[in-house]
Design a protein around this motif. Structure first.
Motif, mmCIF file in Angstrom:
data_model
loop_
_atom_site.group_PDB
_atom_site.id
_atom_site.type_symbol
_atom_site.label_atom_id
_atom_site.label_comp_id
_atom_site.label_asym_id
_atom_site.label_seq_id
_atom_site.Cartn_x
_atom_site.Cartn_y
_atom_site.Cartn_z
ATOM 1 N N THR A 196 10.693 -5.337 -1.038
ATOM 2 C CA THR A 196 11.221 -5.829 -2.318
ATOM 3 C C THR A 196 10.388 -6.996 -2.825
ATOM 4 O O THR A 196 10.424 -7.308 -4.019
ATOM 5 N N ALA A 197 9.619 -7.648 -1.943
ATOM 6 C CA ALA A 197 8.695 -8.700 -2.379
ATOM 7 C C ALA A 197 7.412 -8.117 -2.948
ATOM 8 O O ALA A 197 6.533 -8.857 -3.384
ATOM 9 N N MET A 198 7.315 -6.773 -2.968
ATOM 10 C CA MET A 198 6.147 -6.079 -3.510
ATOM 11 C C MET A 198 6.497 -5.260 -4.756
ATOM 12 O O MET A 198 5.641 -4.579 -5.306
ATOM 13 N N GLY A 199 7.800 -5.299 -5.144
ATOM 14 C CA GLY A 199 8.191 -4.607 -6.357
ATOM 15 C C GLY A 199 9.183 -3.474 -6.198
ATOM 16 O O GLY A 199 9.492 -2.783 -7.170
ATOM 17 N N PHE A 200 9.706 -3.234 -4.981
ATOM 18 C CA PHE A 200 10.746 -2.219 -4.830
ATOM 19 C C PHE A 200 11.981 -2.603 -5.647
ATOM 20 O O PHE A 200 12.376 -3.762 -5.627
ATOM 21 N N LEU A 251 1.706 5.536 1.723
ATOM 22 C CA LEU A 251 1.157 4.791 0.581
ATOM 23 C C LEU A 251 1.475 3.303 0.690
ATOM 24 O O LEU A 251 1.129 2.529 -0.197
ATOM 25 N N MET A 252 2.129 2.902 1.768
ATOM 26 C CA MET A 252 2.398 1.498 2.068
ATOM 27 C C MET A 252 1.428 1.091 3.168
ATOM 28 O O MET A 252 1.664 1.333 4.344
ATOM 29 N N ALA A 305 -2.978 -0.176 -7.971
ATOM 30 C CA ALA A 305 -3.790 0.631 -7.071
ATOM 31 C C ALA A 305 -2.934 1.055 -5.889
ATOM 32 O O ALA A 305 -1.886 0.454 -5.609
ATOM 33 N N LEU A 306 -3.391 2.091 -5.199
ATOM 34 C CA LEU A 306 -2.716 2.589 -4.000
ATOM 35 C C LEU A 306 -3.758 2.830 -2.914
ATOM 36 O O LEU A 306 -4.911 3.153 -3.227
ATOM 37 N N PRO A 307 -3.366 2.711 -1.629
ATOM 38 C CA PRO A 307 -2.048 2.309 -1.146
ATOM 39 C C PRO A 307 -1.768 0.820 -1.387
ATOM 40 O O PRO A 307 -2.706 0.028 -1.553
ATOM 41 N N LEU A 308 -0.489 0.460 -1.393
ATOM 42 C CA LEU A 308 -0.084 -0.925 -1.611
ATOM 43 C C LEU A 308 -0.402 -1.763 -0.381
ATOM 44 O O LEU A 308 -0.070 -1.376 0.740
#
Length: 281
Positions: free
Chosen positions: A115-119, A257-258, A127-130
């Protein structure tokens, strides 16, 4: 080491206590709920006095700690009003970090979050992966996690010996929850999580490794399974959901992707429990 685990009766807390004891550590579970007994004491972490006293010593439990693993929190939005989630979690984390410093405890590992990354990841990422360079908050729980990381970055400046490791856990799954992966063939399954998950036992492994490799300063690590939580190949998920998003590395057939590359290289983290092996559907 003698280690206190806050939130020890929660999903990740139980797995962490079990893992650290198996590693040979003396573990004291601390939580607001649970049955008091050997190795466990009830503590309300919104009360700084209780928090500090529990870290300094508890008769018949311990007379001092070498490290703290901080997992206590209201775990998601929606259980209580948003403002309550925010106030509770920020207060609890500050109390834990401050009490650890006052008690002379230089090693802290704590649960940050994706959630600190935008969830939930409603917006397409740059860009991906995060990876760990991404910081964003889309709800009050996530805002609290962003602020915790900012707070910790300052606390380690105050004390050059202090080591705090923030583990950005994705959705934690226990062995009895793998039935939910019956939906894995749906290309929208776990889309809001960037298709990620982590077994609680692998989350506990990450805690163990973070303690083992703790060094002064702040380090942030993504903690997720090495594969996606989807039965759809990663390339197809990218084409369907993120066709315009740059991909910064070659990805395996079902690779997450994480990004967990940092945890792999610096901690030796390699998840052991993958849903494709655990799911009995």
């Amino acid at each position: 080491m003698r280690i206190a685990v806050t939130g020890s009766t929660g999903k990740l807390g139980r797995a962490t206590v079990e893992r650290l004891r198996a590693d040979g550590h003396d573990v004291i579970g601390l939580d607001i709920a649970g049955a008091p007994g050997p190795g466990f004491t009830r503590v309300d972490f919104t009360d700084y006095g209780q928090t500090l006293d529990a870290f300094l010593g508890i008769d018949s439990r311990h007379s001092g700690l070498d490290a703290v693993v901080h997992l206590a929190a209201i775990p998601v939005n929606g259980l209580v009003p948003d403002v309550t989630t925010f106030h509770n979690n920020l207060t609890v984390s500050f109390n834990v970090f401050q009490a650890a410093m006052r008690a002379g405890i230089d090693t802290v590992v704590y649960a940050s979050s994706i959630t600190a990354m935008g969830f939930p990841f409603d917006e397409a990422p740059a860009a991906l992966p995060l990876d760990e360079t991404v910081t964003a908050a889309n709800n009050t729980y996530g805002l609290g996690k962003v602020l915790e990381e900012a707070m910790v970055a300052q606390l380690v400046r105050w004390n050059p010996a202090l080591s705090i490791t923030a583990l950005r856990f994705t959705n934690v799954v226990t062995a009895d929850e793998y039935g939910s992966f019956a939906r894995a063939a749906d290309p929208g399954y776990r889309r809001s999580l960037m298709f990620s998950y982590i077994d609680a036992r692998d989350g506990a492994l990450a805690v163990s490794l973070a303690l083992e490799h703790a060094e002064p300063g702040l380090e942030v690590y993504n903690i997720a399974a090495s594969d996606s939580g989807s039965a759809v190949p990663t390339a197809e998920l990218l084409a369907l959901h993120f066709a315009a998003v740059p991909v910064t590395k070659e990805l395996g057939e079902f690779e997450t992707l994480m990004s967990i590359d940092k945890a792999r290289s610096r901690l030796g983290f390699e998840p052991e429990y993958l849903w494709r092996e655990q799911f009995a559907g």
